[in-house]
Design an enzyme around this catalytic site. Structure first.
Site, PDB file in Angstrom:
ATOM      1  CB  ALA A  36      -6.822   0.601   4.593  1.00  0.00           C
ATOM      2  CG  HIS A  41      -2.088  -2.570  -0.233  1.00  0.00           C
ATOM      3  ND1 HIS A  41      -2.926  -1.529   0.049  1.00  0.00           N
ATOM      4  CD2 HIS A  41      -1.098  -2.516   0.702  1.00  0.00           C
ATOM      5  CE1 HIS A  41      -2.475  -0.869   1.113  1.00  0.00           C
ATOM      6  NE2 HIS A  41      -1.371  -1.449   1.520  1.00  0.00           N
ATOM      7  N   GLY A 152       6.338  -2.073  -0.898  1.00  0.00           N
ATOM      8  CA  GLY A 152       6.221  -0.981  -1.869  1.00  0.00           C
ATOM      9  C   GLY A 152       7.395  -0.017  -1.770  1.00  0.00           C
ATOM     10  CE  LYS A 154       2.908   6.699   0.060  1.00  0.00           C
ATOM     11  NZ  LYS A 154       2.774   6.139   1.378  1.00  0.00           N
TER      12      LYS A 154
END
Ligand code: PAF
Length: 283
Positions: A36, A41, A152, A154
């Site tokens: 996804a 990414h 990441g 995040k």
């Protein structure tokens, strides 16, 4: 037109492909994903490109990191679009095992991370999560034997957990954190953002706005407990159900009560309807 990357789905095929990639001692970077793919990414892949000559992206939705009540079954799967994005980035290899290839019958070994995995953040609300992540990332590292792996920021606690694991287990991989990519309104890119309704999508950037405002107040010397309590209140008033909104040490993830105890990171997790969002920023 870009050529599609090679796709391998079994461990023996991966070994053969790696032998090919490693000719002339090429360095390898791994970008682990669950597919996804979005621009966040893509930025990990570009970061990987700056660090190594060959790029492997793994796409594996890892059942071991989802609780039975979570979204393993409905997690977005966008194979064709993912391959097109990776082809445009000239990725060399996609490692796409199925569940049986990753966890063959009789699989009975699990990595149980401690330290940053027990910081009382994600682990408090998803107790199964870091065991599942550490086990699969440990396997991805030993399967792909990369020189570098890019994750990441995040998922900040995850980044700390895999960094610590790579060091503790001498996996010989340098783990690199890559900056969070945001939408224009500040919402951190995430594969799960597709779950948000139009109305929730308008509310979602509140998390980033509140973190930025709180960071400003912490830097200005305001009382940590008051700033974080006020931030949590603002998030709740916007319609979220906060799991946590905390100031932590950016490396150990231990609670901090002043800038002197830093470097400081604000981390948040909150539910908006059924969708759970996480984010963090440096103070
Ligand atoms: O961040 C993710 O997408 C996943 O947790 C990871 C690192 C690919 C492990 O399944």
């Amino acid at each position: 037109m870009s050529r599609n990357p090679m796709v391998v789905r079994t461990v023996p095929a991966l070994r053969r492909a790696l032998d090919g990639l490693r000719t002339r001692r090429a360095t390898i970077a791994l970008v682990p994903t669950m597919g996804a793919l979005h621009d966040g990414h893509v930025s990990l892949v570009r970061q990987a490109r700056r660090r190594a000559q060959k790029i492997i992206v793994s796409i594996f939705v890892n059942p071991a990191q989802f609780a039975p009540t979570e979204d393993f079954g409905s997690y977005p799967r966008t194979w064709n679009a993912d391959v097109a994005k990776l082809a445009a980035e000239k990725v060399d290899l996609i490692w796409n095992p199925d569940v049986k290839a990753m966890y063959p019958d009789g699989f009975a070994t699990r990595i149980v991370p401690e330290g940053p995995a027990a910081a009382g953040l994600e682990d408090r609300f998803r107790p199964h999560f870091f065991g599942g992540v550490a086990t699969v990332v440990g396997k991805l590292f030993t399967q792909c034997r990369p020189d570098v792996a890019v994750f990441g920021e995040k998922d900040f606690q995850q980044l700390r957990v895999v960094t610590q694991m790579a060091r503790d287990l001498d996996l010989g991989v340098r783990v690199i954190g890559s900056r969070t990519v945001r939408e224009r309104d500040g919402l951190a890119m995430s594969s799960r953002n597709v779950y948000l309704s139009a109305e929730q999508r308008l509310t979602a950037p509140t998390l980033y706005r509140v973190m930025k405002e709180s960071a400003k107040q912490l830097k200005a010397g305001d009382d940590f407990a008051n700033v974080m309590a006020a931030g949590r209140e603002l998030i709740a008033r916007a319609g979220f159900v906060p799991d946590y909104f905390e100031a932590r040490h950016a490396e150990t993830l231990a609670p901090v009560a002043s800038m002197r105890e830093g470097p400081v990171r604000i981390l948040v997790a909150a539910k908006l309807g059924e969708t759970r969002l996480i984010d963090n920023i440096a103070v």
